[in-house]
Design an enzyme around this catalytic site. Structure first.
Site, short mmCIF file in Angstrom:
data_model
loop_
_atom_site.label_atom_id
_atom_site.label_comp_id
_atom_site.label_asym_id
_atom_site.label_seq_id
_atom_site.Cartn_x
_atom_site.Cartn_y
_atom_site.Cartn_z
CB ALA A 111 -0.91 -0.01 1.23
CG ASN A 180 0.62 -6.75 6.54
OD1 ASN A 180 1.24 -7.77 6.78
ND2 ASN A 180 -0.69 -6.67 6.67
CG HIS A 210 -0.29 3.95 5.01
ND1 HIS A 210 -0.61 3.19 6.10
CD2 HIS A 210 -0.99 3.43 3.97
CE1 HIS A 210 -1.45 2.24 5.74
NE2 HIS A 210 -1.71 2.36 4.45
#
Ligand SMILES: NC(=O)C1=CN([C@@H]2O[C@H](COP(=O)(O)OP(=O)(O)OC[C@H]3O[C@@H](n4cnc5c(N)ncnc54)[C@H](OP(=O)(O)O)[C@@H]3O)[C@@H](O)[C@H]2O)C=CC1
Ligand SMILES: O=C([O-])CC(=O)C(=O)O
Length: 259
Positions: A111, A180, A210
């Site tokens: 991601a 992750n 993120h």
């Protein structure tokens, strides 16, 4: 290159369909393993059959599946593209996988981005501080280890709340479907202990974000990623299967690929 897909949920189903439909030059679908795939029409099989027909297996089945089946994939001679990178926070798993060969281990960028630069910068000298803060829709962050009171408060919160902050190794294990990326950053900077990770629940979050900040002798970095979540599995960002497809494309027919 014949590619097997382990886990056909929000990520694996898109990967398998693209391979089945011939959308990855140089790669074809060998088979799919999943007790209940997210889409119909895929060539389903059992793991032993997948291993005997694949050159490479993409794991998109979760951290537990990687820990259980990863070594078997590699010792059967298949390469392995790992999506549930956080499983590698477990003591000794990466070493076990690397020793299990002859198959080779590849890690999906999943991601996030910036991993290439962090990896290069860490070679120049060790990072002094690295932080990754992940913000997701509150309801998708409820975990089995939470008390009923904490889970309930999370489902009903009307403002953002920081759920956990700590070493990347702990956070990726506590949120196995959501953090992750903390493990990916730790592996990129080549140091688990320098990476602090935080998971923030936001009931109104329009996207999964993120934010990665890092400082070291090579410079100072800030990457801010805002991904649309997968409609099927909102913990996963929609871009992740395309990160897998991009990696498969590079592995199957490398043509002017960033490395
Ligand atoms: N590196 C990164 O940036 C990211 C990594 N991830 C990782 O990818 C994983 C998959 O994500 P996603 O596709 O959205 O999840 P989903 O839950 O949508 O799909 C996972 C699928 O794998 C199946 N499965 C579970 N165990 C096995 C097994 N042993 N063998 C075969 N199939 C199995 C599940 O079946 P069932 O539902 O029956 O258990 C499910 O169908 C996440 O759990 C997460 O760990 C996700 C996003 C980003
Ligand atoms: O898909 C994402 O945005 C990140 C994610 O779930 C994970 O790292 O496990």
């Amino acid at each position: 290159m014949r590619v097997g897909v382990l886990g056909a949920g929000s990520i694996g189903a898109i990967v398998a369909e693209a391979l089945r439909d011939g959308r990855v030059p140089g790669a074809e679908l060998a088979g799919v393993v999943d007790p209940a795939p997210a889409v119909a029409g895929l060539p389903m099989c059992a793991l032993p059959e997948l291993l005997s027909t694949s050159d490479l297996v993409v794991e998109c089945a979760g951290q537990r599946a990687l820990a259980e089946a990863g070594a078997q994939v590699l010792s059967a001679g298949c390469d392995l593209l790992v999506v549930s990178v956080g499983a590698l926070a477990a003591d000794g798993l990466l070493e076990k996988l690397l020793a299990a060969g002859p198959g080779a281990v590849h890690l999906s960028t999943g991601a996030i981005g910036g991993l290439d630069l962090l990896r290069s910068a860490a070679l120049l000298g060790p990072f002094e501080r690295v932080v990754i803060e992940t913000t997701k829709k509150a309801s998708s962050l409820v975990q089995p280890w939470m008390s009923e009171a904490e889970a309930d408060a999370l489902r009903r919160t009307s403002s953002p709340v920081e759920l956990r902050r700590g070493p990347a190794r702990e956070i990726t294990a506590a949120f196995p479907k959501s953090a992750n990326v903390a493990a990916s950053v730790a592996l990129a900077v080549r140091n688990w202990d320098v990476v602090e990770a935080a998971v923030i629940a936001d009931p109104a979050a329009p996207a999964t974000s993120h934010v990665i900040t890092a400082a070291g002798p090579a410079g100072q970095y800030r990457f801010e990623i805002r991904n649309r979540p997968s409609p099927r599995t909102p913990t996963s960002s929609r871009v992740v299967p395309y990160a897998v497809l991009s990696a498969l494309e590079a592995l199957a027919s490398p043509r002017a690929v960033f490395r």
